[in-house]
Write a protein that holds these residues in place. Structure first.
Motif, PDB file in Angstrom:
ATOM      1  N   ASN A  20       0.844  -1.186   0.000  1.00 46.14           N
ATOM      2  CA  ASN A  20       0.000   0.000   0.000  1.00 46.14           C
ATOM      3  C   ASN A  20       0.890   1.250   0.000  1.00 46.14           C
ATOM      4  O   ASN A  20       1.395   1.679   1.026  1.00 46.14           O
ATOM      5  N   VAL A  21       1.082   1.778  -1.214  1.00 46.73           N
ATOM      6  CA  VAL A  21       1.994   2.908  -1.387  1.00 46.73           C
ATOM      7  C   VAL A  21       1.601   4.058  -0.465  1.00 46.73           C
ATOM      8  O   VAL A  21       2.444   4.676   0.189  1.00 46.73           O
ATOM      9  N   TYR A  22       0.306   4.317  -0.402  1.00 44.91           N
ATOM     10  CA  TYR A  22      -0.141   5.460   0.382  1.00 44.91           C
ATOM     11  C   TYR A  22       0.216   5.284   1.855  1.00 44.91           C
ATOM     12  O   TYR A  22       0.717   6.190   2.505  1.00 44.91           O
ATOM     13  N   ASN A  23      -0.057   4.082   2.377  1.00 53.97           N
ATOM     14  CA  ASN A  23       0.219   3.878   3.799  1.00 53.97           C
ATOM     15  C   ASN A  23       1.698   4.026   4.116  1.00 53.97           C
ATOM     16  O   ASN A  23       2.072   4.629   5.116  1.00 53.97           O
ATOM     17  N   VAL A  24       2.540   3.458   3.251  1.00 56.79           N
ATOM     18  CA  VAL A  24       3.974   3.559   3.505  1.00 56.79           C
ATOM     19  C   VAL A  24       4.399   5.025   3.469  1.00 56.79           C
ATOM     20  O   VAL A  24       5.182   5.492   4.293  1.00 56.79           O
ATOM     21  N   ARG A  25       3.845   5.761   2.514  1.00 58.09           N
ATOM     22  CA  ARG A  25       4.205   7.181   2.434  1.00 58.09           C
ATOM     23  C   ARG A  25       3.680   7.950   3.642  1.00 58.09           C
ATOM     24  O   ARG A  25       4.374   8.801   4.191  1.00 58.09           O
ATOM     25  N   TYR A  26       2.454   7.637   4.051  1.00 58.26           N
ATOM     26  CA  TYR A  26       1.948   8.279   5.267  1.00 58.26           C
ATOM     27  C   TYR A  26       2.900   8.023   6.426  1.00 58.26           C
ATOM     28  O   TYR A  26       3.243   8.922   7.187  1.00 58.26           O
ATOM     29  N   PHE A  27       3.339   6.774   6.533  1.00 61.57           N
ATOM     30  CA  PHE A  27       4.257   6.433   7.613  1.00 61.57           C
ATOM     31  C   PHE A  27       5.517   7.304   7.543  1.00 61.57           C
ATOM     32  O   PHE A  27       5.921   7.907   8.534  1.00 61.57           O
ATOM     33  N   GLY A  28       6.114   7.378   6.352  1.00 60.52           N
ATOM     34  CA  GLY A  28       7.352   8.140   6.210  1.00 60.52           C
ATOM     35  C   GLY A  28       7.168   9.604   6.569  1.00 60.52           C
ATOM     36  O   GLY A  28       7.957  10.185   7.313  1.00 60.52           O
ATOM     37  N   VAL A  29       6.104  10.191   6.053  1.00 55.05           N
ATOM     38  CA  VAL A  29       5.896  11.619   6.295  1.00 55.05           C
ATOM     39  C   VAL A  29       5.597  11.872   7.764  1.00 55.05           C
ATOM     40  O   VAL A  29       6.111  12.811   8.371  1.00 55.05           O
ATOM     41  N   ILE A  30       4.784  10.998   8.343  1.00 52.05           N
ATOM     42  CA  ILE A  30       4.407  11.226   9.738  1.00 52.05           C
ATOM     43  C   ILE A  30       5.614  11.030  10.649  1.00 52.05           C
ATOM     44  O   ILE A  30       5.813  11.781  11.609  1.00 52.05           O
ATOM     45  N   MET A  31       6.456  10.058  10.323  1.00 47.75           N
ATOM     46  CA  MET A  31       7.692   9.912  11.092  1.00 47.75           C
ATOM     47  C   MET A  31       8.543  11.177  10.975  1.00 47.75           C
ATOM     48  O   MET A  31       9.209  11.578  11.925  1.00 47.75           O
ATOM     49  N   SER A  32       8.516  11.781   9.809  1.00 43.64           N
ATOM     50  CA  SER A  32       9.307  13.007   9.644  1.00 43.64           C
ATOM     51  C   SER A  32       8.782  14.078  10.593  1.00 43.64           C
ATOM     52  O   SER A  32       9.540  14.876  11.128  1.00 43.64           O
ATOM     53  N   GLY A  33       7.471  14.075  10.804  1.00 43.79           N
ATOM     54  CA  GLY A  33       6.895  15.021  11.754  1.00 43.79           C
ATOM     55  C   GLY A  33       7.404  14.750  13.161  1.00 43.79           C
ATOM     56  O   GLY A  33       7.747  15.667  13.905  1.00 43.79           O
ATOM     57  N   LEU A  34       7.481  13.467  13.501  1.00 46.03           N
ATOM     58  CA  LEU A  34       7.960  13.091  14.827  1.00 46.03           C
ATOM     59  C   LEU A  34       9.375  13.612  15.054  1.00 46.03           C
ATOM     60  O   LEU A  34       9.670  14.288  16.033  1.00 46.03           O
ATOM     61  N   PHE A  35      10.271  13.302  14.121  1.00 49.35           N
ATOM     62  CA  PHE A  35      11.676  13.648  14.335  1.00 49.35           C
ATOM     63  C   PHE A  35      11.894  15.163  14.271  1.00 49.35           C
ATOM     64  O   PHE A  35      12.622  15.722  15.096  1.00 49.35           O
ATOM     65  N   ALA A  36      11.291  15.800  13.280  1.00 48.51           N
ATOM     66  CA  ALA A  36      11.498  17.240  13.163  1.00 48.51           C
ATOM     67  C   ALA A  36      10.954  17.939  14.407  1.00 48.51           C
ATOM     68  O   ALA A  36      11.550  18.896  14.913  1.00 48.51           O
ATOM     69  N   ALA A  37       9.825  17.455  14.919  1.00 47.01           N
ATOM     70  CA  ALA A  37       9.262  18.074  16.114  1.00 47.01           C
ATOM     71  C   ALA A  37      10.192  17.872  17.303  1.00 47.01           C
ATOM     72  O   ALA A  37      10.354  18.769  18.129  1.00 47.01           O
ATOM     73  N   LEU A  38      10.825  16.700  17.399  1.00 45.07           N
ATOM     74  CA  LEU A  38      11.800  16.485  18.470  1.00 45.07           C
ATOM     75  C   LEU A  38      12.925  17.506  18.363  1.00 45.07           C
ATOM     76  O   LEU A  38      13.362  18.077  19.363  1.00 45.07           O
ATOM     77  N   GLY A  39      13.380  17.713  17.117  1.00 48.40           N
ATOM     78  CA  GLY A  39      14.443  18.695  16.902  1.00 48.40           C
ATOM     79  C   GLY A  39      14.010  20.071  17.373  1.00 48.40           C
ATOM     80  O   GLY A  39      14.793  20.809  17.983  1.00 48.40           O
ATOM     81  N   GLY A  40      12.760  20.421  17.085  1.00 50.36           N
ATOM     82  CA  GLY A  40      12.256  21.724  17.509  1.00 50.36           C
ATOM     83  C   GLY A  40      12.107  21.789  19.026  1.00 50.36           C
ATOM     84  O   GLY A  40      12.488  22.764  19.669  1.00 50.36           O
ATOM     85  N   ALA A  41      11.574  20.698  19.592  1.00 46.53           N
ATOM     86  CA  ALA A  41      11.351  20.669  21.042  1.00 46.53           C
ATOM     87  C   ALA A  41      12.673  20.800  21.778  1.00 46.53           C
ATOM     88  O   ALA A  41      12.753  21.393  22.852  1.00 46.53           O
ATOM     89  N   TYR A  42      13.734  20.249  21.181  1.00 43.68           N
ATOM     90  CA  TYR A  42      15.047  20.388  21.814  1.00 43.68           C
ATOM     91  C   TYR A  42      15.392  21.862  22.016  1.00 43.68           C
ATOM     92  O   TYR A  42      15.896  22.264  23.058  1.00 43.68           O
ATOM     93  N   LEU A  43      15.098  22.664  20.981  1.00 47.14           N
ATOM     94  CA  LEU A  43      15.439  24.086  21.077  1.00 47.14           C
ATOM     95  C   LEU A  43      14.688  24.746  22.224  1.00 47.14           C
ATOM     96  O   LEU A  43      15.237  25.593  22.928  1.00 47.14           O
ATOM     97  N   SER A  44      13.418  24.369  22.396  1.00 49.53           N
ATOM     98  CA  SER A  44      12.638  25.062  23.418  1.00 49.53           C
ATOM     99  C   SER A  44      12.794  24.411  24.788  1.00 49.53           C
ATOM    100  O   SER A  44      13.295  25.039  25.708  1.00 49.53           O
ATOM    101  N   ILE A  45      12.413  23.150  24.927  1.00 50.38           N
ATOM    102  CA  ILE A  45      12.462  22.579  26.276  1.00 50.38           C
ATOM    103  C   ILE A  45      13.725  21.771  26.534  1.00 50.38           C
ATOM    104  O   ILE A  45      13.925  21.271  27.634  1.00 50.38           O
ATOM    105  N   GLY A  46      14.571  21.643  25.555  1.00 51.03           N
ATOM    106  CA  GLY A  46      15.835  20.964  25.800  1.00 51.03           C
ATOM    107  C   GLY A  46      16.911  21.962  26.188  1.00 51.03           C
ATOM    108  O   GLY A  46      17.693  21.749  27.091  1.00 51.03           O
TER     109      GLY A  46
END
Lengths: 515, 350, 336, 319
Positions: D197-223
């Motif tokens: 399921n191409v769509y599901n795999v892509r959803y997974f990839g993009v959503i994971m990107s949200g997870l990691f990028a948000a961690l990077g951002g959170a580091y700046l503020s609460i890290g």
């Protein structure tokens, strides 16, 4: 209605109808494929063969109709359902991920795992076993993009077998193969048949149908026009059913009257996109008023050759001489100005700008010709007048010049390209795959046009993957294999078999010596 | 032109719907935070059109936005996403300001063209770097233009804090010569309507003609639609990518120039503001059509101008950024709107 | 329809203003409120006036610099007093003020010569001078730091005043305290400010003065992380409370007082156009009262600061404000 | 000249330079990993900058309202996931132009955080101080010379960043999901025919990107700070994007490029802090350009060539 026992059949498709915007691709199609047989579906391009098989494989869903596998009705909503029903499909355009390895491609979607990890070792082992069993040798760790086409096709077949397919669909499998590779493929298919597999073969090559199939379903314009046993038919009958009338297998033409040499290619070396040499020291020449056909299997350097001649690709070494002038480093534009026309292999990629109106497409390559522009501004009125004229002369339909290129049918798009290239009175025409994907009417038109150009004294270099086309149009035939010319002959002094051998890498001298 | 046909054009409908939906979403947000959207939008409208000053201000804001919109739009025509209009605005403005300080001895009919050419060349050269990197080194223009934006900002800061700083220690350039400044048409209070609007209007016409009527436009569009076919037709892709970027950059540079010659009379601070990013919104709403871009520029300038009044009504200015974000999002994902329309039509039929 | 809308709006705005003694509009520069610097401080001054006199006040934030003229105009159309803050607004106020002779303008950090404009400038260097002396006196390592945002005039005044203070300490006490100076290139990147401060700590500095707007918050955070013995010095406002015990002091600039006084003068009828430079003398600049750190500072140092303050006030010491002035700065003989 | 050699030597022998390189690289590594996840499956994600900003804001918001920075981290990642989901929805389901959709999300993030700052914290510019994620204290290891100073007291985000690289590398190259991600990113049609399921795999990839990028951002503020300030990501999302490209869309490569950028910043800081150099204030502008110019040189292919997944940025639309 007659009651049929579906359980004898591996596949029954009943009343399949599929509509696309503006097209009825399948119109109540019935298909019966017996268990263990090789069944051909034949028809011209656009007859609906691939659409039908795509529904069997779950890539698209029918609007109407039912599918029975081994007598049981199945809902095939997606490829997963198809794989579960033990159906596998080898697509015309290989469905391979070119940056992954053979193993990775084969097991993709059904990966063996060890704990949370993908078990590469086990996958490799399973594939080795499979390739041994079916005689399909291939290096499991090779990267797909490094493999030749024939090899890639094997990967595709193993991929299907790996999924345990009992029913194999092959869509135009021989289009990219040499006659020899084709024979090997047929051996493999017969072997598979012996091991109990059912095979559905989509093709439009009637000799192949006659060679290995048991029965044939013929399609035309989305409908089934005939179902016959191979043993009870002949190519002419099949052809009739395919096109709905007697086909002209040869093009009528006078003897050529070649003039002086107009194009010379000397020791040409050209690289393909990945930096590997695709044309390896090739020489040829074209005279005015003759058609020189280049026969070959796709991917043997034809694309690179035509691109180098027309200036779309850099030449590594060697010379291209046109009208006595060394044009090796000239821009495409300059070559055009000197009188070189080009009907490109991929009309949507090179020949046409889909989002341009027809009248803009008619001046592609000539837009800065003083006839159409004063150097800065386009002479729109003049361009339109010129386009109206061409539309009439070449019977482009619909005859509306402000329609976008994308809104024309394939045949009419090709007409636009041919019309444009002829309109500028070239002295040499480089023609690549001029009839690919066209219907019979359009093919006839293009062929006639090419002959009449020749008769006007234009030199034509014709590249085609269709041996039949090469034979019926060419005055001289050159066979190309891995970027080299294997030999030169004329249609009346050779046979398709001989040319086929050359296309498979045998030198003409060697063939004739052996014979 | 057939106006009715133009208005019913799918692209126009997508733009209008995007704007409408984003305004509705913003209204919902306002209700959530307890503000009356009617009051806020009335303030917005009043702020944009309510007074002579507002209208003049609106026009003055729209002038450079038309140019950056055209810049981004022209890039899109050639299949290029010029996200670097900001940097090109800066470099164009810097260069025009520099030339502007040198031309005091010349009459206006010499100095004004000189300054404008300098600004356009500056923007064009800056953009052409990205064009060249794309055409001959295969570097994606989005990455390179973003990087060039940063570099331009640093250069500007360096220059106006050092070699090209006005006396007094404030980071701004010296004043340009009087002869290089554009005259005002009229002034209401401190708000002046400068003749720079004519530059923008002229640019619309010029770009329209280039795109529709010239061989350059033909080639650039051909490269944008199908580079392979363009090359086949003897059109040099590399040359046209660089040329298209340069024209795009020249427009952005001109936007910077207009601020120097018609607004500040010098290079001054963060002169580019958000013009570059706004240019993207505008080009998208305007569907890359010069006239559409002009209308979109006025839309955005109205929202921007009016938003100041909206602040007074208690709605934070950031809402405007949200509105813009939603518009771009919806234009990008235009199939969302198409789907909504089809659904509606189906419901209507059912 | 349009007329109705306008009438509607005008009445809303009018309603808010009718019957009240005075309307003040505060127009920020692009830094906007929340800069923990002069915009916030100016708004605090406006609020002080609101509380004291019951005036009505409003704020317009400028999104980009092209908004300055329109925002000032919009404000002047409805207000009696317009407060404009940040030297980037100089040209804009010079344009707008003459158009509204009946409106009073109070400007911060830049001066405009017009009969209805009262401008307040600050001798940031004087406050920073005391901070610099204090830092040098308190440094255990003999090294102190300075972190700037972007080198613009007010920041540079802080820097050179600070460095002059250190030099003074060295000369008067025969010491050799060094200063490490760096700029983070942004006023709103606290993470970068923190990194820069950590670098300076690692190079041996133990007290770092940040004149870097929001980026300076990173300096305070870095001092807190580095633990006892490390201090930040705040800027503009009294930032000591942000990390009690870790902010040695703050070099303050009483924008709030200036704004309040300006508004007050309008109410009193004592408004006087012209430029006022606020200095140590009138408590316009200075260092914070050190609420949390006073006990750490030896009485002798406190005394010396007092003496120096008086010397600056009396003109005995002329605190440098630019790099050039710093280079020719001679510490006069001072007796504590 | 001598003082330059002296200064540079000082920089490289100072453990803080290395520690600073780690802390400066952390947000870049995390966000670049986000980019790798998204683009491996064939969805361009230039919205990293915006996702980081949302992550930073969510981190502070959660910490502020619960008093627990770990809840802040959870909220920050949730915001990041939501942003990424929006990008995924538009670009996967509706075949949106991914670069334009990303641009829109950056604007949206700026608008939303600015707006919410005023509405929730009552002031623009910056939030109050909130509790931040405590550092990982290695106890007596801190006293080990040099290494103790580098590793003795790091934010858990630093460990998370490197863990994410290992995790990403294993997931993408050693698991079946990773194989599917790569196949979808290079030839979605082929994957589709194999029932993936191409769509599901892509959803997974993009959503994971949200997870990691948000961690990077959170580091700046609460890290790093315990505070959110307007636009505090300050272009780091774009640098992370560049790091991903320079790193050839590979987790380890992206990490190396992030370390390069982080190191350049640390070097800049440390060099300015050298009293022997006595740099003019204006040199800051020159130093500031360095990472951007490095990126330009690298993407121009003057140092090695990188190659994006074949289907990167191309919407997959069936039929």
């Amino acid at each position: 209605m007659e009651k049929v026992d579906y359980s004898k059949y591996a596949v029954v498709m009943k009343g399949i109808t599929k509509r696309f915007p503006g097209v009825l691709a399948n119109d109540h199609v019935d298909l019966f494929v017996k268990k263990g047989e090789i069944h051909a579906i034949v028809g011209e391009n656009g007859a609906g063969k691939t659409t039908l098989m795509s529904q069997l494989y779950g890539l698209i869903r029918p609007d109407e109709g039912k599918i029975y596998i081994n007598g049981v009705e199945k809902q095939i909503r997606n490829p997963n359902d198809a794989i579960e029903a033990k159906i596998g499909m080898v697509h015309q355009h290989f469905m391979l991920v070119d940056r992954l390895s053979v193993v990775e491609n084969i097991v993709l979607g059904q990966e063996p795992v060890k704990g949370p990890f993908f078990d590469l070792g086990r996958a490799r082992k399973e594939i080795r076993e499979l390739s041994k069993k079916f005689g399909l040798l291939v290096d499991p760790d090779a990267i797909i993009e490094d493999l030749p086409v024939g090899m890639q096709q094997r990967v595709e077949i193993i991929k299907v077998l790996y999924r345990g397919a009992e029913i194999l669909i092959l869509d135009e499998p021989t289009a990219v193969l040499t006659p020899q590779e084709t024979n090997e493929l047929f051996e493999i298919l017969k072997n598979l048949q012996k091991q109990g597999r059912t095979i559905i073969l989509i093709t439009h090559k009637l000799n192949e149908v006659m060679a290995i199939t048991e029965s044939v379903t013929v399609m035309r314009l989305g409908k089934v026009t005939g179902v016959v046993k191979t043993a009870e038919t002949n190519p002419n009958q099949l052809a009739n059913m395919m096109v709905g009338r007697e086909v002209l297998l040869t093009v009528e033409k006078e003897k050529a009257h070649p003039g002086e040499e107009i194009l010379q290619v000397k020791n040409l070396v050209v690289k393909e996109n990945r930096g590997i040499e695709a044309v390896k020291g090739l020489s040829l020449s074209v005279k005015k008023g003759e058609i020189v056909g280049i026969a070959g299997v796709a991917g043997n350097g034809q694309t690179e050759l035509t691109e180098a001649i027309t200036g779309l690709r850099r030449v590594e070494s060697g010379k291209i001489i046109f009208k006595g002038e060394d044009i090796t480093n000239y821009s495409p534009k300059r070559r055009r100005e000197m009188g070189m026309g080009h009907i490109p292999e991929d009309r949507l990629k090179h020949g046409l700008i889909k989002l341009f109106p027809v009248y803009y497409n008619f001046i592609l390559g000539e837009h800065d010709n003083s006839k159409f522009s004063d150097g800065i501004f386009l002479k729109i009125e003049e361009i339109k007048r010129f386009s109206e004229e061409l539309v009439k002369r070449f019977d482009v339909r619909p005859p509306k010049i402000d329609l976008l290129g994308m809104n024309l049918s394939g045949g009419n798009q090709q007409k636009v390209i041919v019309a444009r290239e002829i309109a500028f009175n070239p002295m040499l025409m480089v023609v690549s795959q001029p009839t690919r994907g066209l219907d019979v009417g359009a093919i006839e038109f293009i062929h006639k046009t090419l002959i009449s150009m020749r008769d006007k004294g234009i030199g034509i270099l014709l590249v085609s993957m269709e041996l039949e086309e090469i034979f019926s149009l060419s005055d001289r035939i050159l066979a190309i294999y891995e970027g080299r010319i294997m030999g030169e002959t004329t249609p009346d002094k050779t046979t398709p078999e001989e040319v086929g051998l050359m296309m498979a890498g045998h030198k003409l001298e060697d063939i004739r010596q052996e014979a | 032109m057939n106006i009715k046909k133009y208005l019913l054009n799918e692209k126009v409908i997508i733009s209008l719907f995007s704007v409408l939906i984003s305004l509705v979403i913003a209204a919902i947000v306002m209700i959530v935070i307890g503000k009356n959207p009617l009051v806020a939008y009335a303030a917005l409208f009043y702020g944009a059109f309510g007074t002579k000053e507002a209208i003049i201000d609106n026009i003055m804001k729209a002038s450079p936005l038309i140019l950056t919109g055209l810049a981004v739009g022209f890039g899109f025509r050639a299949g290029l996403f010029n996200i670097g209009a900001n940097g090109q605005v800066i470099i164009g403005a810097l260069l025009s300001a520099y030339v502007g300080t040198l031309v005091g001895a010349y009459p206006f009919f010499l100095s004004i063209p000189l300054v404008m050419i300098a600004g356009m060349l500056g923007g064009a050269a800056w953009a052409a770097i990205a064009g060249w990197l794309k055409a001959y080194r295969g570097a994606h223009e989005v990455i390179t233009t973003i990087m060039l934006n940063y570099v331009a900002t640093f250069i500007a800061n360096y220059v106006v804090n050092g070699p090209f700083q006005a006396p007094g220690g404030v980071p701004k350039s010296p004043s340009i010569a009087y002869s290089a400044q554009f005259p005002n048409i009229m002034s209401v209070g401190a708000t002046s309507l400068s003749t720079i609007i004519f530059v923008s209007l002229a640019a619309i016409v010029v770009i329209y003609v280039i795109i529709q009527r010239t061989t350059i436009g033909y080639e650039v569009k051909a490269v944008g639609f199908n580079p392979y076919a363009a090359e086949y037709g003897g059109i040099s892709i590399g040359k046209n990518v660089v040329l298209a970027m340069a024209i795009s950059g020249a427009l952005a540079g001109l936007a910077g120039t207009t601020q120097v010659v018609g607004v500040y009379g010098r290079y001054f601070g963060a002169l580019s503001g958000s013009m570059g990013f706004d240019g993207i919104t505008i080009a998208l709403i305007g569907q890359n059509d010069p006239i559409g871009i002009a209308l979109a520029a006025f839309l955005i300038s109205s929202i921007r101008t009016g938003s100041n009044q909206m602040q007074i009504a208690g709605v934070p200015k950031d809402l405007v950024v949200i509105i813009q974000g939603i518009i771009i999002f919806l234009v990008a994902a235009n199939r969302i709107i198409k789907t909504i329309r089809i659904r509606k039509r189906k419901e209507a039929e059912a | 329809m349009r007329k109705f809308l306008i009438a509607f709006l005008v009445s809303i705005l009018a309603l808010a203003t009718v019957g009240l003694p005075l309307t003040v509009f505060f127009v920020t520069d692009t830094g906007g409120l929340g800069d923990k610097s002069f915009n916030d401080s100016a708004w605090a001054g406006v609020q002080m006036a609101v509380n004291k006199y019951g005036i009505t006040a409003n704020v317009i934030q400028s999104y980009e610099q092209a908004d300055y003229v329109p925002n000032l105009t919009a404000a002047a159309q409805v207000a009696d007093v317009v407060v404009a803050v940040g030297f980037m607004m100089q040209d804009a106020v010079a344009k707008v003020a003459p158009q509204f002779p009946n409106v009073k303008f109070i400007t911060i950090d830049f001066s405009v010569d017009a009969p209805n404009v009262e401008s307040f400038l600050f001798a940031e260097n004087q406050g920073a001078y005391l901070a610099g002396y204090l830092a040098a006196a308190m440094s255990k390592t003999g090294k102190v730091g300075f972190v700037g945002g972007i080198p613009i005039p007010p920041v540079e005044r802080y820097q050179y005043g600070y460095e002059a203070g250190i030099q003074t300490y060295n000369v008067l006490n025969g010491a050799n305290v060094q200063v490490l100076s760096g700029y983070v290139g942004s006023f709103d990147d606290p993470a970068a400010g923190k990194a820069m401060t950590n670098s300076q700590f690692s190079e041996g500095a133990d007290i770092v003065f940040a004149a870097a707007g929001l980026s300076g918050l990173g300096t305070i955070e870095a001092a807190k992380d580095a633990g006892p013995g490390h201090f930040a010095i705040g800027v503009d406002q009294d930032q000591d409370y942000l990390a009690p015990g870790y902010v040695l002091t703050s070099a303050m600039k009483r924008v709030d007082v200036a704004v309040f006084d300006g508004i007050k003068s309008v109410i009193d009828g004592t408004f006087k156009a012209g430029t006022v430079t606020l200095t140590l003398k009138d408590n316009g600049v200075g260092i914070s009262p050190m609420t949390y750190t006073k006990q750490l500072v030896p009485a002798s140092v406190m005394h010396q600061l007092d003496v120096l303050k008086q010397a600056v006030i009396s003109g005995k010491i002329v605190v440098p404000a630019t790099e050039k002035e710093l280079q020719s700065f001679q510490v006069p003989p001072i007796q504590f | 000249m001598n003082e330059w050699i002296q200064a540079i030597l000082n920089v490289f022998t100072n453990p803080t330079f290395y520690k600073s390189t780690l802390t400066q690289s952390t947000p870049l590594i995390l966000a670049a990993m986000g980019g790798v996840f998204s683009e491996t499956t064939g969805v361009t994600n230039i919205a990293l900058e915006g996702i980081m900003l949302m992550g930073a804001f969510g981190g502070v918001m959660g910490s502020y309202f619960t008093g627990n920075p770990w809840y802040g981290l959870a909220l920050g990642t949730f915001f990041g996931l939501a942003m990424a989901a929006l990008h995924a929805w538009a670009s996967i389901k509706y075949g949106a132009d991914q670069i334009i959709s990303g641009t829109a999300l950056i604007l949206l993030a700026q608008g939303i955080t600015g707006f919410a700052l005023v509405e929730l914290f009552g002031q623009p510019g910056s939030t109050d101080l909130v509790r931040s994620i405590p550092l990982v204290d290695l106890g007596s290891f801190k006293d080990v010379p040099f290494f103790g100073q580098i590793f003795g007291n790091l934010s858990p985000f630093v460990y998370m960043a490197f863990a994410s690289v290992i995790f990403g590398w294993i997931l993408i190259y050693k698991t079946k999901l990773g194989l599917r991600m790569r196949s979808v990113g290079n030839n979605p049609e082929a994957a589709d025919t194999l029932g993936i399921n191409v769509y599901n795999v892509r959803y997974f990839g993009v959503i994971m990107s949200g997870l990691f990028a948000a961690l990077g951002g959170a580091y700046l503020s609460i890290g790093e700070l315990g505070q959110f300030t307007t636009n505090m990501t300050n272009g780091r999302g774009f640098i992370a994007l560049a790091a991903m490209i320079i790193g050839n869309w590979n987790p380890v490569g992206a990490m190396s490029a992030s370390l390069l950028f982080g190191g350049a910043t640390a070097f800049n800081n440390q060099l300015q802090s050298q009293s022997v150099l006595n740099l003019s204030t204006n040199t800051q502008y020159i130093f500031g350009m360095i990472p951007y110019i490095i990126t330009l040189i690298v993407v121009a292919g003057f140092i090695g060539k990188s190659r994006a997944p074949s289907a990167d940025g191309i919407p997959y639309i069936k039929e």
